[in-house]
Design a protein around this motif. Structure first.
Motif, mmCIF file in Angstrom:
data_model
loop_
_atom_site.group_PDB
_atom_site.id
_atom_site.type_symbol
_atom_site.label_atom_id
_atom_site.label_comp_id
_atom_site.label_asym_id
_atom_site.label_seq_id
_atom_site.Cartn_x
_atom_site.Cartn_y
_atom_site.Cartn_z
ATOM 1 N N GLU A 144 0.840 -1.182 0.000
ATOM 2 C CA GLU A 144 0.000 0.000 0.000
ATOM 3 C C GLU A 144 0.878 1.235 0.000
ATOM 4 N N GLY A 145 0.303 2.349 -0.392
ATOM 5 C CA GLY A 145 1.083 3.570 -0.337
ATOM 6 C C GLY A 145 0.400 4.752 -0.964
ATOM 7 N N ASP A 146 1.099 5.903 -0.859
ATOM 8 C CA ASP A 146 0.571 7.166 -1.381
ATOM 9 C C ASP A 146 1.511 7.694 -2.472
ATOM 10 N N GLY A 147 1.278 8.915 -2.894
ATOM 11 C CA GLY A 147 2.148 9.523 -3.891
ATOM 12 C C GLY A 147 2.183 8.725 -5.191
ATOM 13 N N LEU A 148 3.358 8.697 -5.816
ATOM 14 C CA LEU A 148 3.502 7.986 -7.093
ATOM 15 C C LEU A 148 3.208 6.492 -6.928
ATOM 16 N N LEU A 149 3.500 5.959 -5.743
ATOM 17 C CA LEU A 149 3.241 4.533 -5.495
ATOM 18 C C LEU A 149 1.746 4.212 -5.598
ATOM 19 N N ALA A 150 0.896 5.094 -5.070
ATOM 20 C CA ALA A 150 -0.556 4.876 -5.155
ATOM 21 C C ALA A 150 -0.987 4.830 -6.617
ATOM 22 N N LYS A 151 -0.435 5.750 -7.397
ATOM 23 C CA LYS A 151 -0.748 5.813 -8.830
ATOM 24 C C LYS A 151 -0.273 4.548 -9.541
ATOM 25 N N CYS A 152 0.951 4.133 -9.208
ATOM 26 C CA CYS A 152 1.559 2.953 -9.828
ATOM 27 C C CYS A 152 0.747 1.686 -9.540
ATOM 28 N N LEU A 153 0.354 1.479 -8.290
ATOM 29 C CA LEU A 153 -0.397 0.271 -7.930
ATOM 30 C C LEU A 153 -1.725 0.220 -8.687
ATOM 31 N N GLN A 154 -2.339 1.381 -8.886
ATOM 32 C CA GLN A 154 -3.609 1.436 -9.624
ATOM 33 C C GLN A 154 -3.379 1.225 -11.122
ATOM 34 N N HIS A 155 -2.356 1.870 -11.657
ATOM 35 C CA HIS A 155 -2.037 1.771 -13.087
ATOM 36 C C HIS A 155 -1.706 0.323 -13.481
ATOM 37 N N GLU A 156 -0.904 -0.348 -12.648
ATOM 38 C CA GLU A 156 -0.479 -1.714 -12.985
ATOM 39 C C GLU A 156 -1.622 -2.719 -12.786
ATOM 40 N N THR A 157 -2.426 -2.526 -11.749
ATOM 41 C CA THR A 157 -3.589 -3.410 -11.579
ATOM 42 C C THR A 157 -4.527 -3.239 -12.761
ATOM 43 N N ASP A 158 -4.705 -1.991 -13.208
ATOM 44 C CA ASP A 158 -5.499 -1.728 -14.419
ATOM 45 C C ASP A 158 -5.007 -2.580 -15.589
ATOM 46 N N HIS A 159 -3.681 -2.625 -15.783
ATOM 47 C CA HIS A 159 -3.141 -3.403 -16.912
ATOM 48 C C HIS A 159 -3.600 -4.860 -16.843
ATOM 49 N N THR A 160 -3.628 -5.435 -15.629
ATOM 50 C CA THR A 160 -4.010 -6.849 -15.520
ATOM 51 C C THR A 160 -5.494 -7.055 -15.835
ATOM 52 N N LEU A 161 -6.247 -5.940 -15.857
ATOM 53 C CA LEU A 161 -7.679 -6.002 -16.172
ATOM 54 C C LEU A 161 -7.962 -5.540 -17.608
ATOM 55 N N GLY A 162 -6.892 -5.234 -18.352
ATOM 56 C CA GLY A 162 -7.069 -4.830 -19.749
ATOM 57 C C GLY A 162 -7.370 -3.354 -19.934
ATOM 58 N N THR A 163 -7.127 -2.557 -18.893
ATOM 59 C CA THR A 163 -7.376 -1.115 -18.973
ATOM 60 C C THR A 163 -6.052 -0.374 -19.055
ATOM 61 N N VAL A 164 -5.953 0.585 -19.982
ATOM 62 C CA VAL A 164 -4.785 1.467 -20.020
ATOM 63 C C VAL A 164 -5.243 2.858 -19.580
ATOM 64 N N PHE A 165 -4.289 3.691 -19.130
ATOM 65 C CA PHE A 165 -4.754 4.951 -18.530
ATOM 66 C C PHE A 165 -5.353 5.895 -19.565
ATOM 67 N N GLY A 166 -5.056 5.658 -20.838
ATOM 68 C CA GLY A 166 -5.728 6.414 -21.898
ATOM 69 C C GLY A 166 -7.243 6.214 -21.872
ATOM 70 N N ASP A 167 -7.675 5.058 -21.342
ATOM 71 C CA ASP A 167 -9.117 4.784 -21.202
ATOM 72 C C ASP A 167 -9.752 5.657 -20.114
ATOM 73 N N ARG A 168 -8.906 6.236 -19.258
ATOM 74 C CA ARG A 168 -9.406 6.973 -18.091
ATOM 75 C C ARG A 168 -9.329 8.490 -18.249
ATOM 76 N N VAL A 169 -8.826 8.956 -19.393
ATOM 77 C CA VAL A 169 -8.714 10.411 -19.581
ATOM 78 C C VAL A 169 -9.670 10.875 -20.681
ATOM 79 N N SER A 170 -9.886 12.189 -20.747
ATOM 80 C CA SER A 170 -10.815 12.760 -21.721
ATOM 81 C C SER A 170 -10.268 12.605 -23.147
ATOM 82 N N ALA A 171 -11.154 12.774 -24.120
ATOM 83 C CA ALA A 171 -10.742 12.716 -25.525
ATOM 84 C C ALA A 171 -9.703 13.796 -25.815
#
Ligand code: ZN
Length: 194
Positions: A144-171
């Motif tokens: 667990e963690g905050d800062g960049l680590l919080a972002k990283c844990l979410q970003h990498e878990t997303d990858h295992t679910l087939g989501t890239v962060f481009g899916d999470r931002v506006s057009a």
């Protein structure tokens, strides 16, 4: 947070792997949920070692198996938290635990992805995250963690679910991201970082 599993890191990341070319957004394996790990054998360890070698060669703070083309729900990371403390780990079959209610505070800060290199835009995510899963021997792990680590844990878990962060931002943000990425093409040839 209601998750009371104690923090359970593991030994050092496996080393001695090969640097492999980075799989890019648009490749089908990156856009579907990854297969859960059920067999904890030498082949899994060898894949993890390749992921570690590739992450460091690309100067990334995290890398998921699909980023080297493997349909396996596993990621590795070596990432500082808000205080600059480096946290190093590997998680198979990750599950994300995010703050809720008044504890949920969004951090809208720049994010990038090794599979869409040379580009960064703000991506709002909770400023704290915990991940549970299992390690290379099937043992329970929790980070667990905050800062960049919080972002990283979410970003990498997303990858295992087939989501890239481009899916999470506006057009509009995606357009900006694509422009930066296209401008940096020459720095990231198809076999990068191998
Ligand atoms: Zn990524």
């Amino acid at each position: 947070m209601t998750d009371e599993t104690p923090l359970a890191p593991h030994g050092p990341l496996p080393r001695g792997g090969a640097v492999r070319p980075m799989t890019r957004w648009g490749t089908p394996v990156m856009h579907r949920p990854q297969q859960k790990v059920t067999v904890f054998d030498d082949a899994l360890r060898a894949l993890a070692a390749d992921m570690v070698a590739t992450m460091y060669a690309a100067e990334g703070v995290g890398l998921a198996a699909c980023q080297i083309g493997e349909d396996v729900a596993m990621f590795v990371f070596d990432c500082p938290d808000e205080a600059g403390q480096r946290v190093v780990g590997l998680v198979c079959n990750p599950e994300l635990h995010l703050p809720e209610g008044k504890d949920r505070v969004l951090d809208d800060s720049p994010e990038g992805c090794l599979s869409f290199p040379g580009a960064f835009v703000d991506c709002a995510r909770p400023d704290f995250a915990a991940v549970t899963g299992v390690g290379l021997d099937g043992q329970p792990v929790r980070f667990e963690g905050d800062g960049l680590l919080a972002k990283c844990l979410q970003h990498e878990t997303d990858h295992t679910l087939g989501t890239v962060f481009g899916d999470r931002v506006s057009a509009k943000a995606m357009k900006k991201l694509r422009k930066q990425h296209d401008a940096a093409t020459e720095e990231y040839p198809a076999d990068w970082p191998a």
